[in-house]
Scaffold this motif. Structure first.
Motif, short mmCIF file in Angstrom:
data_model
loop_
_atom_site.label_atom_id
_atom_site.label_comp_id
_atom_site.label_asym_id
_atom_site.label_seq_id
_atom_site.Cartn_x
_atom_site.Cartn_y
_atom_site.Cartn_z
N ALA A 36 0.82 -1.21 0.00
CA ALA A 36 0.00 0.00 0.00
C ALA A 36 0.86 1.26 0.00
CB ALA A 36 -0.94 0.00 1.21
N MET A 37 1.88 1.30 0.85
CA MET A 37 2.68 2.51 0.95
C MET A 37 3.43 2.80 -0.35
SD MET A 37 5.50 3.75 3.75
CE MET A 37 4.24 4.27 4.90
N VAL A 38 4.12 1.79 -0.88
CA VAL A 38 4.88 2.03 -2.11
C VAL A 38 3.94 2.31 -3.28
CG1 VAL A 38 6.94 0.76 -1.40
CG2 VAL A 38 5.05 -0.47 -2.48
N PHE A 39 2.75 1.71 -3.25
CA PHE A 39 1.77 1.97 -4.30
C PHE A 39 1.33 3.44 -4.27
CE2 PHE A 39 -2.76 2.28 -5.48
CZ PHE A 39 -2.71 1.82 -6.78
N LEU A 40 1.02 3.94 -3.09
CA LEU A 40 0.60 5.33 -2.97
C LEU A 40 1.72 6.29 -3.37
CD1 LEU A 40 -1.44 5.20 0.37
CD2 LEU A 40 -2.36 5.46 -1.95
N ILE A 41 2.96 5.92 -3.07
CA ILE A 41 4.10 6.76 -3.42
C ILE A 41 4.36 6.71 -4.93
CG2 ILE A 41 6.59 7.04 -3.15
CD1 ILE A 41 6.24 6.00 -0.26
N ASP A 42 4.40 5.49 -5.48
CA ASP A 42 4.76 5.33 -6.90
C ASP A 42 3.64 5.77 -7.85
OD1 ASP A 42 7.11 4.28 -5.99
OD2 ASP A 42 6.59 2.19 -6.39
N VAL A 43 2.42 5.39 -7.53
CA VAL A 43 1.31 5.60 -8.46
C VAL A 43 0.61 6.93 -8.23
CG1 VAL A 43 -0.92 4.69 -9.25
CG2 VAL A 43 0.98 3.13 -8.76
N ARG A 44 0.47 7.31 -6.96
CA ARG A 44 -0.30 8.51 -6.65
C ARG A 44 0.55 9.69 -6.23
NH1 ARG A 44 -3.87 10.45 -7.98
NH2 ARG A 44 -4.97 11.05 -6.07
N GLY A 45 1.87 9.48 -6.04
CA GLY A 45 2.77 10.58 -5.73
C GLY A 45 2.71 11.08 -4.31
N TRP A 46 2.25 10.25 -3.38
CA TRP A 46 2.23 10.65 -1.98
C TRP A 46 3.65 10.64 -1.42
CZ3 TRP A 46 -2.14 11.23 1.50
CH2 TRP A 46 -3.38 11.17 0.85
N MET B 23 -10.40 -5.60 -4.56
CA MET B 23 -9.06 -5.76 -5.12
C MET B 23 -9.08 -5.54 -6.63
SD MET B 23 -7.02 -6.15 -2.64
CE MET B 23 -5.57 -6.36 -3.68
N GLY B 24 -10.17 -5.96 -7.29
CA GLY B 24 -10.29 -5.67 -8.72
C GLY B 24 -10.38 -4.18 -8.98
N ALA B 25 -11.12 -3.45 -8.12
CA ALA B 25 -11.20 -2.00 -8.27
C ALA B 25 -9.85 -1.34 -8.02
CB ALA B 25 -12.24 -1.45 -7.29
N THR B 26 -9.08 -1.89 -7.09
CA THR B 26 -7.73 -1.36 -6.83
C THR B 26 -6.82 -1.58 -8.04
OG1 THR B 26 -8.05 -1.90 -4.50
CG2 THR B 26 -5.82 -1.38 -5.19
N ALA B 27 -6.98 -2.74 -8.70
CA ALA B 27 -6.20 -2.99 -9.91
C ALA B 27 -6.55 -1.99 -11.01
CB ALA B 27 -6.46 -4.43 -10.39
N LEU B 28 -7.84 -1.69 -11.14
CA LEU B 28 -8.24 -0.68 -12.12
C LEU B 28 -7.69 0.69 -11.76
CD1 LEU B 28 -11.98 -1.68 -12.74
CD2 LEU B 28 -10.02 -2.08 -14.26
N GLY B 29 -7.62 0.97 -10.46
CA GLY B 29 -7.06 2.24 -10.02
C GLY B 29 -5.58 2.37 -10.33
N ALA B 30 -4.90 1.22 -10.40
CA ALA B 30 -3.48 1.26 -10.79
C ALA B 30 -3.32 1.61 -12.26
CB ALA B 30 -2.83 -0.09 -10.49
N LEU B 31 -4.31 1.20 -13.08
CA LEU B 31 -4.24 1.51 -14.51
C LEU B 31 -4.67 2.94 -14.80
CD1 LEU B 31 -5.71 -1.81 -15.99
CD2 LEU B 31 -3.32 -1.08 -15.99
N TRP B 32 -5.70 3.39 -14.09
CA TRP B 32 -6.23 4.75 -14.28
C TRP B 32 -6.26 5.47 -12.93
CZ3 TRP B 32 -8.90 0.54 -16.62
CH2 TRP B 32 -8.70 0.45 -18.00
N PRO B 33 -5.12 5.96 -12.48
CA PRO B 33 -5.05 6.58 -11.14
C PRO B 33 -5.95 7.81 -11.03
CG PRO B 33 -2.85 6.13 -12.03
CD PRO B 33 -3.82 5.96 -13.16
#
Length: 420
Positions: A225-235, A283-293
């Motif tokens: 979660a942490m690295v995802f928010l940093i890498d994908v969302r720029g937190w 989890m499927g919605a989270t995967a979609l969020g990774a494609l379209w942040p």
């Protein structure tokens, strides 16, 4: 009121064990700074307690089945205290690693017996809520570790941190030894115990297998979660960590709510099955969020971290009820072993997939496994839950009349029910 004290003691014991087990990663920077270790060496040292834990869970469960919960928890925590105190006194990383592994093995007594203590003191109509509360010990332990260990390790080093863990375990060992009591056994509960090995039926194996599968989305969400928010969302790391505190609160709340839900509907497996579908969708919605942040991506990640923890208490309660009192310690030891193995394997294996194919594929796999768990979860309920539903249906007056006809007393709703 006594059963609630037993719940508090069991939860406290599991919380201090989790503080030790999950607090060691917060010493990583101190180990690198003071000992010049690589991340690989740090990871190896941190993994030592988990190795000891996994290897001894079933053995501690067998001891709880044979000798009772109070003695097993007290002796295990006392051994953990002594081993950690020795770890704070030794010089050298190899002796420290050995002592940490032995301390992890001793702390497995709590995982194997504290759930059994809680199950034994609560009736089937309260047991889901009680086990949900007991399962909050994991986020509680992680929260204590997150608040205390980084500062303590920076000031007092590894030795001071290990002694802190020893002190926590020692205090709770004294409390359990002085105040805890093994669940009472009635003639009826003894008669209800299974005469044969409950593993001859597939239901327990299916609970273990589905629960292990559901560990994958739980640790996929929490580990990345942490690295995802940093890498994908720029937190930033600080703000991402603050946001994830909310997920720990949601995780604790979801376990309690799911447990109470199972009490109300008179089933552990039905809520577990429905929650596995919800986990797959999130989890499927989270995967979609990774494609379209988007900002929605942040919300789905937090919800994923919370809801993926919701089935833990249900699985442990179902395991204990299906196994019966005579086998519940060993069965929960097997349950713990499967979950810990899944939890240990998920970060490196899923991390490799995410590194090569991206977050979307990793979260999609977690969603698929959660959906698969839905079809593995059994439909069979324990006799304790069947009896509980019957008591609710016919009412107390009919129960009294039936008891008189049978020439014996029925247990009250507050009596512990150890069904097979």
């Amino acid at each position: 009121m006594r059963r609630w004290m037993m719940l508090a003691l069991g939860t406290a014991a599991q919380t201090v064990a989790c503080t030790f087990l999950y607090g060691l990663p917060y010493t990583s920077e101190t180990l690198r700074r003071d000992n010049g270790l690589t991340l690989g060496h740090v990871g190896l040292l941190i993994a030592c307690p988990t190795v000891g834990l996994v290897l001894t869970l079933v053995a501690w469960g067998a001891l709880a089945d044979r000798f009772g919960e109070r003695g097993v928890i007290t002796s295990g925590l006392a051994m953990t205290t002594v081993l950690l105190a020795l770890g704070g006194a030794v010089n050298g990383l190899v002796p420290l690693g050995v002592l940490l592994a032995l301390a992890g093995a001793a702390s497995a007594s709590v995982s194997a017996a504290s759930g059994r203590l809680v199950v034994g003191w609560f009736s089937a109509r309260e047991r889901g809520l009680a086990m949900g509360i007991r399962q909050t010990s994991t986020p509680l332990g992680m929260g204590i570790a997150a608040l205390v260990v980084p500062t303590l390790a920076a000031r007092s080093g590894m030795k001071g941190t290990v002694l802190f863990f020893a002190a926590l375990c020692g205090v709770v060992a004294v409390l359990v030894g002085a105040l805890a009591s093994d669940p009472p056994r009635t003639a009826q509960s003894a008669a209800q115990e299974p005469a044969a090995n409950p593993y001859r039926d597939s239901s327990l194996w299916r609970i273990h297998a589905s629960s292990a599968l559901l560990c994958v989305p739980q640790f996929a969400a929490n580990a990345f979660a942490m690295v995802f928010l940093i890498d994908v969302r720029g937190w930033s790391a600080v703000h991402a960590g603050q946001l994830l505190v909310v997920s720990q609160v949601l995780g604790a709340a979801s376990r309690v709510v799911a447990g109470r839900w199972s009490d109300r509907v008179g089933s552990r497996v039905r809520p577990m099955r429905q929650l596995s579908v919800c986990i797959a969708v999130v989890m499927g919605a989270t995967a979609l969020g990774a494609l379209w942040p988007s900002p929605v991506t942040d919300l789905t990640m937090i919800v994923a971290c919370g809801i993926t923890a919701s089935t833990n208490g249900l699985a442990f309660t179902a395991t204990a009820e299906l196994a019966g009192r005579a086998w519940s310690g060993r069965a929960m030891g097997v349950q713990n072993t499967g979950q810990n193995l899944a939890a240990s394997l998920t970060p490196p294996l899923l991390g490799g997939l995410i590194g090569s194919a991206g977050y979307a594929w990793g979260f999609t796999l977690a969603a698929v496994l959660a959906g698969a768990a839905c079809f593995i979860i059994p439909t069979l309920e324990s006799r304790a839950l069947s009896d509980s539903r019957q008591e609710v249906a016919i009412g107390p007056a009919e129960l009294v009349q039936a008891a008189r006809q049978k020439g014996r007393d029925e247990p009250s709703a507050a009596d512990p029910v150890q069904g097979g």
